[in-house]
Write an enzyme that holds these catalytic residues in place. Structure first.
Site, PDB file in Angstrom:
ATOM      1  N   ASP A 102       0.851  -1.186   0.000  1.00  0.00           N
ATOM      2  CA  ASP A 102       0.000   0.000   0.000  1.00  0.00           C
ATOM      3  C   ASP A 102       0.894   1.247   0.000  1.00  0.00           C
ATOM      4  O   ASP A 102       1.866   1.312  -0.750  1.00  0.00           O
ATOM      5  CB  ASP A 102      -0.941  -0.080   1.210  1.00  0.00           C
ATOM      6  CG  ASP A 102      -1.983   1.013   1.278  1.00  0.00           C
ATOM      7  OD1 ASP A 102      -2.817   1.092   0.355  1.00  0.00           O
ATOM      8  OD2 ASP A 102      -1.970   1.788   2.245  1.00  0.00           O
ATOM      9  N   TYR A 229      -2.389  10.230   4.046  1.00  0.00           N
ATOM     10  CA  TYR A 229      -3.447  10.887   3.265  1.00  0.00           C
ATOM     11  C   TYR A 229      -3.268  12.389   3.094  1.00  0.00           C
ATOM     12  O   TYR A 229      -3.623  12.940   2.051  1.00  0.00           O
ATOM     13  CB  TYR A 229      -4.819  10.547   3.872  1.00  0.00           C
ATOM     14  CG  TYR A 229      -5.050   9.070   3.823  1.00  0.00           C
ATOM     15  CD1 TYR A 229      -5.305   8.427   2.614  1.00  0.00           C
ATOM     16  CD2 TYR A 229      -4.923   8.281   4.968  1.00  0.00           C
ATOM     17  CE1 TYR A 229      -5.456   7.051   2.545  1.00  0.00           C
ATOM     18  CE2 TYR A 229      -5.076   6.903   4.908  1.00  0.00           C
ATOM     19  CZ  TYR A 229      -5.334   6.301   3.695  1.00  0.00           C
ATOM     20  OH  TYR A 229      -5.464   4.941   3.629  1.00  0.00           O
ATOM     21  N   HIS A 289      -6.600  -6.257  -2.252  1.00  0.00           N
ATOM     22  CA  HIS A 289      -5.616  -5.281  -1.789  1.00  0.00           C
ATOM     23  C   HIS A 289      -4.734  -5.848  -0.671  1.00  0.00           C
ATOM     24  O   HIS A 289      -3.619  -5.381  -0.471  1.00  0.00           O
ATOM     25  CB  HIS A 289      -6.346  -4.025  -1.307  1.00  0.00           C
ATOM     26  CG  HIS A 289      -5.461  -2.852  -1.067  1.00  0.00           C
ATOM     27  ND1 HIS A 289      -4.642  -2.320  -2.050  1.00  0.00           N
ATOM     28  CD2 HIS A 289      -5.249  -2.090   0.038  1.00  0.00           C
ATOM     29  CE1 HIS A 289      -3.974  -1.280  -1.556  1.00  0.00           C
ATOM     30  NE2 HIS A 289      -4.317  -1.125  -0.304  1.00  0.00           N
TER      31      HIS A 289
END
Length: 311
Positions: A102, A229, A289
């Site tokens: 990720d 983020y 994922h």
């Protein structure tokens, strides 16, 4: 799991937690994503140690058992890179393989760009090398796109704050295991995309969830929302973004990341090799994922084959 030892290393005044198993000069460092933690690598660490490698998995600052930065809202990807360098120096390790999942792909590749002499090779899952520059995703996806929501100061904090940490992790694992990008309606929050009756993925146990929940109860989500983020636009400070170490990308074909605008073409067409010339790409048709937790034996074999090729 009982072979894995836990220790703390003081870096810039913070006690950073690392999990450590195996012995020998050939070292693999595992870099987690979100909502993950060192524990996400439990299958891979044991497999690497059994194959003769030393396996190390840190919790990033502000994650899990590692201390939070004094100002979480100012945390950056550079902190992860600098912390990794300090951990290697502290342990006297000159050169490593980096295995990342990720958003961990970003510090792994940036570390390889900044310190190529310290890296034998890079393996990433779920996310390829992404060149710096403005993201297309926020402009081309709806307002309810989960990353856009989590970049909005205070919104994710309020959304997550309605639930305990274990439930937040549960919901994100369920959302990120699907093949569609998590996108909320205009008057809906991301956590509301998962019904309380929805079961966990079959490869993720209640015991696993309890481990994650306990670690995030300690750390909370403040630093995790800042990095990655709210730090995506950070300049990596590298002039030439050509990765010069061998690399492997493992992609589950059911991974929702493939649905990001342009992502599937970028990977399948080989455009990614413009930036990572010595890159091998492997697709696992059933993989999601969390392919390393979902299909650990297949992923372990791919990783070990790569490590042994370049050891």
């Amino acid at each position: 799991m009982d072979k894995i030892q836990h220790k703390f290393i003081n870096v810039q005044g913070l006690n950073l937690h690392i999990a450590d198993t195996g012995k020998g000069p050939n070292v693999v460092v595992f870099l987690h994503g979100f909502p993950e933690i060192w524990y996400t690598w439990r299958h891979q660490m044991v497999a690497a140690a059994n194959a003769g490698f030393r396996a190390i998995a840190p919790d990033y600052r502000g994650y899990g058992l590692s201390d939070p930065p004094t100002q979480p809202e100012k945390a950056t990807f550079k902190d992860i890179i600098n912390d990794l360098l300090a951990i290697l120096d502290h342990l006297g390790i000159s050169k490593v393989f980096l295995v990342a999942k990720d958003f961990g792909a970003r510090p792994a590749y940036q570390f390889a760009l900044l310190h190529p002499e310290r890296v034998r090779g890079v393996v990433t899952m779920g996310v390829p090398f992404m060149p710096p520059g403005p993201s297309r995703f926020r402009d081309t996806l709806p307002e309810g796109f989960y990353i856009a929501r989590w970049q909005e100061p205070g919104r994710a904090e309020a959304d997550f704050g309605r639930l305990d940490a274990k439930t937040v992790v549960r919901n994100i694992y369920i959302l990120f295991s699907r093949s569609e990008i998590p996108i909320a309606a205009e008057n809906q929050e991301i956590m509301d995309l998962v019904d309380a009756s929805t079961p966990l993925p079959p490869w993720f146990t209640e015991e696993d969830l309890a481990e994650y929940g306990a670690l995030y109860e300690k750390s909370g989500f403040q630093t995790a929302l800042q990095v990655p983020y709210r730090s995506f636009q950070e300049d990596n400070g590298v002039a030439e973004n050509i990765v010069k170490v061998p690399a492997l990308l493992i992609m589950g074909d059911q991974d929702y990341v493939f649905k990001f605008p342009g992502m599937e073409d970028y990977i399948r067409s080989g455009k990614v090799k413009q930036f990572v010339p010595d890159l091998e790409i492997v697709h696992l048709p059933e993989g999601t994922h969390f392919v390393h937790e979902q299909l650990p034996e297949q992923v372990n074999q791919l990783i070990l084959t790569f490590l042994n090729k370049y050891v």
